[in-house]
Design a protein around this motif. Structure first.
Motif, PDB file in Angstrom:
ATOM      1  N   HIS A   4       4.693  18.484   2.757  1.00 60.97           N
ATOM      2  CA  HIS A   4       4.028  19.430   1.851  1.00 60.97           C
ATOM      3  C   HIS A   4       4.334  20.879   2.212  1.00 60.97           C
ATOM      4  CE1 HIS A   4       1.300  20.459  -1.287  1.00 60.97           C
ATOM      5  NE2 HIS A   4       0.370  20.984  -0.498  1.00 60.97           N
ATOM      6  N   GLY A   5       4.652  21.127   3.495  1.00 61.94           N
ATOM      7  CA  GLY A   5       4.981  22.481   3.915  1.00 61.94           C
ATOM      8  C   GLY A   5       3.771  23.324   4.273  1.00 61.94           C
ATOM      9  N   LYS A   6       2.573  22.792   4.079  1.00 66.95           N
ATOM     10  CA  LYS A   6       1.348  23.482   4.474  1.00 66.95           C
ATOM     11  C   LYS A   6       0.271  22.445   4.718  1.00 66.95           C
ATOM     12  CE  LYS A   6       0.033  24.392  -0.348  1.00 66.95           C
ATOM     13  NZ  LYS A   6      -0.365  25.430  -1.322  1.00 66.95           N
ATOM     14  N   GLN A   7      -0.824  22.881   5.335  1.00 69.23           N
ATOM     15  CA  GLN A   7      -1.883  21.959   5.713  1.00 69.23           C
ATOM     16  C   GLN A   7      -2.641  21.431   4.485  1.00 69.23           C
ATOM     17  OE1 GLN A   7      -0.924  21.263   9.121  1.00 69.23           O
ATOM     18  NE2 GLN A   7      -3.120  20.855   9.083  1.00 69.23           N
ATOM     19  N   ILE A   8      -2.695  20.126   4.379  1.00 76.71           N
ATOM     20  CA  ILE A   8      -3.528  19.475   3.364  1.00 76.71           C
ATOM     21  C   ILE A   8      -4.914  19.255   3.970  1.00 76.71           C
ATOM     22  CG2 ILE A   8      -3.815  17.403   1.938  1.00 76.71           C
ATOM     23  CD1 ILE A   8      -0.773  17.028   2.050  1.00 76.71           C
ATOM     24  N   GLN A   9      -5.945  19.507   3.182  1.00 81.16           N
ATOM     25  CA  GLN A   9      -7.299  19.225   3.654  1.00 81.16           C
ATOM     26  C   GLN A   9      -7.610  17.743   3.414  1.00 81.16           C
ATOM     27  OE1 GLN A   9     -10.416  21.890   2.259  1.00 81.16           O
ATOM     28  NE2 GLN A   9      -8.898  23.491   1.836  1.00 81.16           N
ATOM     29  N   PHE A  10      -7.878  17.004   4.490  1.00 84.32           N
ATOM     30  CA  PHE A  10      -8.252  15.603   4.387  1.00 84.32           C
ATOM     31  C   PHE A  10      -9.766  15.514   4.592  1.00 84.32           C
ATOM     32  CE2 PHE A  10      -3.827  15.632   5.767  1.00 84.32           C
ATOM     33  CZ  PHE A  10      -3.253  14.772   4.860  1.00 84.32           C
ATOM     34  N   VAL A  11     -10.478  15.123   3.563  1.00 84.42           N
ATOM     35  CA  VAL A  11     -11.936  15.131   3.590  1.00 84.42           C
ATOM     36  C   VAL A  11     -12.461  13.704   3.426  1.00 84.42           C
ATOM     37  CG1 VAL A  11     -14.022  16.030   2.501  1.00 84.42           C
ATOM     38  CG2 VAL A  11     -11.944  17.438   2.566  1.00 84.42           C
ATOM     39  N   THR A  12     -13.341  13.279   4.332  1.00 84.86           N
ATOM     40  CA  THR A  12     -13.969  11.953   4.209  1.00 84.86           C
ATOM     41  C   THR A  12     -15.492  12.059   4.119  1.00 84.86           C
ATOM     42  OG1 THR A  12     -13.937  11.734   6.620  1.00 84.86           O
ATOM     43  CG2 THR A  12     -12.130  10.724   5.409  1.00 84.86           C
ATOM     44  N   LYS A  13     -16.048  13.159   4.592  1.00 82.94           N
ATOM     45  CA  LYS A  13     -17.497  13.366   4.509  1.00 82.94           C
ATOM     46  C   LYS A  13     -17.761  14.460   3.478  1.00 82.94           C
ATOM     47  CE  LYS A  13     -18.408  11.983   9.281  1.00 82.94           C
ATOM     48  NZ  LYS A  13     -18.986  12.389  10.591  1.00 82.94           N
ATOM     49  N   THR A  14     -18.370  14.077   2.372  1.00 83.05           N
ATOM     50  CA  THR A  14     -18.578  15.011   1.274  1.00 83.05           C
ATOM     51  C   THR A  14     -20.061  15.315   1.082  1.00 83.05           C
ATOM     52  OG1 THR A  14     -18.630  13.162  -0.281  1.00 83.05           O
ATOM     53  CG2 THR A  14     -16.524  14.260   0.043  1.00 83.05           C
ATOM     54  N   ILE A  15     -20.323  16.485   0.527  1.00 81.99           N
ATOM     55  CA  ILE A  15     -21.687  16.869   0.208  1.00 81.99           C
ATOM     56  C   ILE A  15     -21.695  17.516  -1.171  1.00 81.99           C
ATOM     57  CG2 ILE A  15     -22.402  17.227   2.606  1.00 81.99           C
ATOM     58  CD1 ILE A  15     -21.978  20.218   2.203  1.00 81.99           C
ATOM     59  N   GLY A  16     -22.867  17.658  -1.729  1.00 86.76           N
ATOM     60  CA  GLY A  16     -23.018  18.371  -2.989  1.00 86.76           C
ATOM     61  C   GLY A  16     -22.266  17.733  -4.133  1.00 86.76           C
ATOM     62  N   GLU A  17     -21.552  18.574  -4.898  1.00 83.29           N
ATOM     63  CA  GLU A  17     -20.880  18.112  -6.105  1.00 83.29           C
ATOM     64  C   GLU A  17     -19.752  17.133  -5.797  1.00 83.29           C
ATOM     65  OE1 GLU A  17     -19.448  21.287  -8.647  1.00 83.29           O
ATOM     66  OE2 GLU A  17     -20.498  20.302 -10.289  1.00 83.29           O
ATOM     67  N   ARG A  18     -19.028  17.371  -4.684  1.00 84.93           N
ATOM     68  CA  ARG A  18     -17.935  16.463  -4.321  1.00 84.93           C
ATOM     69  C   ARG A  18     -18.468  15.069  -3.995  1.00 84.93           C
ATOM     70  NH1 ARG A  18     -13.565  19.841  -0.590  1.00 84.93           N
ATOM     71  NH2 ARG A  18     -12.821  21.231  -2.253  1.00 84.93           N
ATOM     72  N   LYS A  19     -19.655  14.992  -3.444  1.00 83.09           N
ATOM     73  CA  LYS A  19     -20.257  13.686  -3.158  1.00 83.09           C
ATOM     74  C   LYS A  19     -20.539  12.932  -4.454  1.00 83.09           C
ATOM     75  CE  LYS A  19     -23.829  11.554  -0.294  1.00 83.09           C
ATOM     76  NZ  LYS A  19     -24.950  11.828   0.661  1.00 83.09           N
ATOM     77  N   VAL A  20     -20.961  13.684  -5.487  1.00 86.64           N
ATOM     78  CA  VAL A  20     -21.192  13.068  -6.796  1.00 86.64           C
ATOM     79  C   VAL A  20     -19.885  12.537  -7.367  1.00 86.64           C
ATOM     80  CG1 VAL A  20     -21.967  13.494  -9.161  1.00 86.64           C
ATOM     81  CG2 VAL A  20     -23.197  14.524  -7.245  1.00 86.64           C
ATOM     82  N   TRP A  21     -18.793  13.332  -7.225  1.00 82.90           N
ATOM     83  CA  TRP A  21     -17.483  12.870  -7.707  1.00 82.90           C
ATOM     84  C   TRP A  21     -17.106  11.547  -7.043  1.00 82.90           C
ATOM     85  CZ3 TRP A  21     -14.146  17.873  -6.691  1.00 82.90           C
ATOM     86  CH2 TRP A  21     -14.652  18.929  -7.448  1.00 82.90           C
ATOM     87  N   MET A  22     -17.298  11.507  -5.696  1.00 81.97           N
ATOM     88  CA  MET A  22     -16.881  10.311  -4.956  1.00 81.97           C
ATOM     89  C   MET A  22     -17.698   9.093  -5.372  1.00 81.97           C
ATOM     90  SD  MET A  22     -14.913   8.761  -2.984  1.00 81.97           S
ATOM     91  CE  MET A  22     -13.924  10.135  -2.382  1.00 81.97           C
ATOM     92  N   LYS A  23     -18.993   9.263  -5.597  1.00 77.23           N
ATOM     93  CA  LYS A  23     -19.812   8.144  -6.043  1.00 77.23           C
ATOM     94  C   LYS A  23     -19.339   7.629  -7.401  1.00 77.23           C
ATOM     95  CE  LYS A  23     -24.111   9.012  -3.500  1.00 77.23           C
ATOM     96  NZ  LYS A  23     -25.555   9.318  -3.603  1.00 77.23           N
ATOM     97  N   MET A  24     -18.956   8.557  -8.281  1.00 81.47           N
ATOM     98  CA  MET A  24     -18.428   8.158  -9.583  1.00 81.47           C
ATOM     99  C   MET A  24     -17.122   7.383  -9.422  1.00 81.47           C
ATOM    100  SD  MET A  24     -19.170  11.694 -11.683  1.00 81.47           S
ATOM    101  CE  MET A  24     -18.030  11.230 -12.983  1.00 81.47           C
ATOM    102  N   ALA A  25     -16.253   7.862  -8.527  1.00 82.77           N
ATOM    103  CA  ALA A  25     -14.973   7.192  -8.298  1.00 82.77           C
ATOM    104  C   ALA A  25     -15.187   5.797  -7.714  1.00 82.77           C
ATOM    105  CB  ALA A  25     -14.094   8.035  -7.372  1.00 82.77           C
ATOM    106  N   GLU A  26     -16.128   5.661  -6.772  1.00 86.37           N
ATOM    107  CA  GLU A  26     -16.416   4.355  -6.177  1.00 86.37           C
ATOM    108  C   GLU A  26     -16.970   3.388  -7.218  1.00 86.37           C
ATOM    109  OE1 GLU A  26     -19.070   5.502  -3.106  1.00 86.37           O
ATOM    110  OE2 GLU A  26     -17.486   5.802  -1.596  1.00 86.37           O
ATOM    111  N   GLN A  27     -17.827   3.897  -8.086  1.00 88.19           N
ATOM    112  CA  GLN A  27     -18.365   3.046  -9.150  1.00 88.19           C
ATOM    113  C   GLN A  27     -17.251   2.579 -10.084  1.00 88.19           C
ATOM    114  OE1 GLN A  27     -21.138   4.974 -11.785  1.00 88.19           O
ATOM    115  NE2 GLN A  27     -21.984   3.045 -12.543  1.00 88.19           N
TER     116      GLN A  27
END
Length: 472
Positions: free
Chosen positions: A343-366
């Motif tokens: 990629h040529g730059k640092q990618i953010q790898f996130v596994t612990k989410t809060i707030g709105e991103r947590k809602v996105w992940m719950k939707m994706a899991e469903q």
């Protein structure tokens, strides 16, 4: 620097081979007695990793079954574990080993392209990215690209016609009349003004909608001060259209101007099935999502984490990558390193989410769990049809794993063509479809045409089998 070390089947001695393996990173390939590659893997230490297959007995059922069939082993030494990971991924895609985790849908993903012309064309694109064109994506499917093109046509009025059409027009087409194009082909807009529209479109695609709206507001006020109310109305319409698009498509309501590209990956594993649900967010907009199902037929007890890591490697290595990857599973450090290097730059790898991103992940899991349920129902229905067909044909269902169906068509008896569609590996296989021009049969004689195509198809197959080859 890569070094190959192949074990020749005729003189293969497992103990000697294992003793002489180097303590270096690399890739290994397990082959059966026919020389077919069963499995491709990577190792930070080839000697330790390859030896473990033959010295331990706590493998998963899939690996245990594979080891029983190994006849020879080949290795390739690499400079680092990250390089081994990239080579492993390339070999898996090229060889499709039976016991590797494979995601069948590995075709290139579509992009929205702005060409490098004086009057850039906006188009749907698949394939290798080439300069000086600009590309935005990738998108999960063609519908998402075409939806974005429609938005850009309404707001920025960029041309979508092919160069051959654009260069030979002397009057604007219907798209200009319905305000979906600014008519550069007929000189209705200057090159400078058209390039300004392209810049605005790029700003929008990069997610900087707030910045763009401010610029358009300023231009609208300037036009109104000049008493150019027609131009001011055009800017007003653009602002309103952008507001409508933002309200409908932006998933990050708190920060719609976040320029980051984000991918959400949700892993679900239930009842022996595995699904990875991919959600694509580009420039703050949810541009689409897609569910992926690996082939688990040779794995009675699939490990979801292994499949998730395989998906990330196959989906991103050698391809375009987002700035942020949010997942409900961890990624090994070596895979993160390989992705960052490409990629040529640092990618953010996130596994612990809060707030709105947590809602996105719950939707994706469903969505992943729902996709598994649908996939199992469809597979069950498909299997029932196969069993019913086997009953009608008085055959065993196992004998109907591959089906080839032929049809004859012609135009009033002329230009006869035979088509072949294929069902294999529990799915239709469009890449194996065939079409035959019928030349020996009389016009309108479908029986003779069918005889010709079957003779050509299976005569070739019989000849290949006699020579020890495989025809698909």
């Amino acid at each position: 620097m890569k070094t190959d070390c192949s074990a020749v089947s005729a003189t293969f001695d497992l103990n000697i081979f294992l003793k002489n393996l180097p303590n270096l990173p690399g890739v290994y390939r397990m082959l059966d007695k026919n020389g077919q590659v069963l499995y491709v893997g990577k190792a930070v230490n080839l000697k330790r990793r390859v030896s473990s297959y033959f010295q331990k007995n706590d493998h998963s059922p899939r690996i245990t079954l594979m080891v029983k069939q190994v006849h020879t082993v080949e290795t390739t030494v690499t400079r680092s574990e990250a390089e081994a990971l990239i080579l492993e991924n390339n070999l898996i895609k090229a060889l499709s080993p039976k016991y590797n985790i494979l995601f069948r849908d590995d075709k290139s993903y579509p992009y929205l392209m702005l060409s490098g012309h004086a009057f850039p064309q906006m188009a749907y694109y698949r394939g290798t990215l080439k300069k000086p064109n600009q590309y935005f994506g990738p998108y999960p499917n063609g519908y998402a690209v075409r939806d974005s093109i429609q938005v850009l046509q309404k707001v920025f009025r960029l041309r979508t016609c092919e160069d051959s059409v654009f260069e030979h027009r002397d009057r604007a087409c219907l798209l200009y009349q319905i305000r979906r194009c600014s008519g550069p082909c007929a000189g209705h807009i200057s090159q400078e003004d058209y390039q300004a529209s392209v810049h605005e479109a790029v700003t929008f695609l990069n997610g900087k909608t707030g910045e763009l709206t401010q610029v358009l507001h300023h231009k609208m006020q300037q036009a109104a001060e000049r008493l150019d109310f027609e131009e001011a109305a055009r800017y007003r319409d653009q602002i309103q259209a952008l507001g409508l698009v933002q309200s409908q498509q932006f998933i990050d309501s708190k920060n719609p101007n976040n320029p980051n590209d984000i991918d959400l990956l949700a892993l679900a594993a239930e009842s022996g099935s595995v699904c990875i649900h991919w959600v694509s967010i580009r420039g703050g907009r949810h541009v689409g999502d897609k569910s992926f199902f690996p082939d688990v037929r040779h794995d009675p007890e699939p490990n979801g984490q292994d499949y998730a890591e395989a998906f990330v490697a196959q989906h991103y290595l050698g391809k375009s990558k987002p700035d942020v990857i949010i997942s409900n599973f961890p990624l090994p450090e070596v895979l993160q390193t390989a992705l960052n290097q490409e990629h040529g730059k640092q990618i953010q790898f996130v596994t612990k989410t809060i707030g709105e991103r947590k809602v996105w992940m719950k939707m994706a899991e469903q969505n992943a769990r729902l996709a598994i349920a649908q996939h199992r129902l469809q597979h069950s229905s498909q299997q029932n049809r196969i069993e019913e067909l086997a009953r009608v044909l008085d055959m065993e269902a196992d004998g109907l794993q591959r089906l080839e169906c032929f049809d004859i068509s012609h135009t009033q008896g002329e230009a006869t063509v035979a088509s072949c569609v294929v069902y294999d590996e529990q799915n239709i296989q469009p890449s194996q479809y065939r079409r035959y021009n019928i030349t020996g049969a009389k016009a309108g004689d479908d029986y003779a045409a069918m005889r010709e195509v079957l003779t050509r198809r299976y005569g070739k197959m019989a000849e290949a089998q006699a020579n020890g080859e495989t025809v698909r």
